[in-house]
Design a protein around this motif. Structure first.
Motif, short mmCIF file in Angstrom:
data_model
loop_
_atom_site.label_atom_id
_atom_site.label_comp_id
_atom_site.label_asym_id
_atom_site.label_seq_id
_atom_site.Cartn_x
_atom_site.Cartn_y
_atom_site.Cartn_z
N ASN A 1 12.44 -6.93 -4.29
CA ASN A 1 11.97 -5.72 -4.97
C ASN A 1 13.17 -4.92 -5.47
N LYS B 1 9.52 -8.88 -11.42
CA LYS B 1 8.06 -9.00 -11.40
C LYS B 1 7.66 -10.39 -10.96
N ALA C 1 1.68 -2.32 -10.87
CA ALA C 1 3.03 -2.05 -10.36
C ALA C 1 3.01 -1.96 -8.84
N ASN D 1 2.50 -5.46 -7.45
CA ASN D 1 3.74 -6.22 -7.60
C ASN D 1 4.75 -5.82 -6.52
N ASN E 1 10.10 -12.97 -13.23
CA ASN E 1 10.55 -12.82 -14.61
C ASN E 1 12.02 -13.18 -14.80
#
Length: 222
Positions: free
Chosen positions: A28, A38, A3, A6, A60
């Protein structure tokens, strides 16, 4: 750890990729229905038509193609997550808009995969990866991301329709409903002596119910 990595990647994209859209793109951030955005995969390749070197970022919820801002592109300037600056090649592709397949070797040569628009099958973007395994990974990653995006999109649409229906029912059910029971005629006798003790039940929805008083020995109650 993932996380954090990312988030750091998305923050780098925010400050190093210049996106020319009417609405500001915050990398973000939360997506419409995929949760947090992501970064799933990234890599360098060459756009076969025009022989343009670029970098692709698969998220994603969309697929983004970028080019170095420098007029003369070197291998070092194609490296993301450095001080290099990039600019958007074209508007990002939402994952329900595209399909992907391996490019025919006899037409494009090795290591090529093709991104196609669902709305126009003739609009193909052949991209040459650095290796065959790199091409295969792009195809796999984009396919899987598209399937998951469409699945979540359908799931979200069902929830929205369900919520909308519940809201409509609540709105219709607000207020008061007055019902007057007037009479009944020629009811079927429920006992051997040819008589019945009728009453009327009124139901609204699943949890509202009311009943009239029982009228003894009457097949035509009023």
């Amino acid at each position: 750890v993932r996380a954090k990595e990312n988030a750091e990647s998305l923050e780098w994209l925010q400050s190093h990729v210049h996106v020319a859209l009417n609405e500001k793109l915050i990398f973000n951030s939360q997506t419409n229905f995929m949760g947090s955005r992501k970064l799933l995969h990234w890599g360098k390749f060459t756009k076969v038509r025009g022989n343009k070197e670029m970098v692709g970022f698969l998220f994603n919820d969309f697929f983004l193609l970028v080019r170095p801002k420098s007029l003369f592109v070197t291998a070092a300037q194609l490296e993301p997550f450095t001080d290099n600056q990039f600019t958007m090649y074209r508007e990002p592709f939402l994952l329900d808009q595209i399909q992907v397949k391996k490019g025919p070797v006899d037409q494009y040569g090795p290591s090529v995969f093709i991104v196609m628009l669902k709305t126009d099958a003739k609009k193909e973007i052949p991209l040459k990866a650095e290796t065959d395994s790199g091409r295969d990974k792009w195809v796999k990653q984009i396919m899987e991301a598209c399937v998951e995006y469409v699945r979540k999109q359908k799931q979200s649409s069902k929830l929205i329709r369900s919520d909308s229906r519940r809201m409509t029912l609540r709105k219709v059910a607000s207020g008061k409903l007055f019902v007057t029971v007037v009479e009944a005629a020629d009811l079927i006798a429920s006992s051997a002596d040819g008589k019945s003790d009728p009453f009327c039940v009124i139901r609204v929805g699943d949890n509202q119910e009311s009943a009239t008083p029982v009228i003894k020995n009457d097949l035509n109650p009023k």
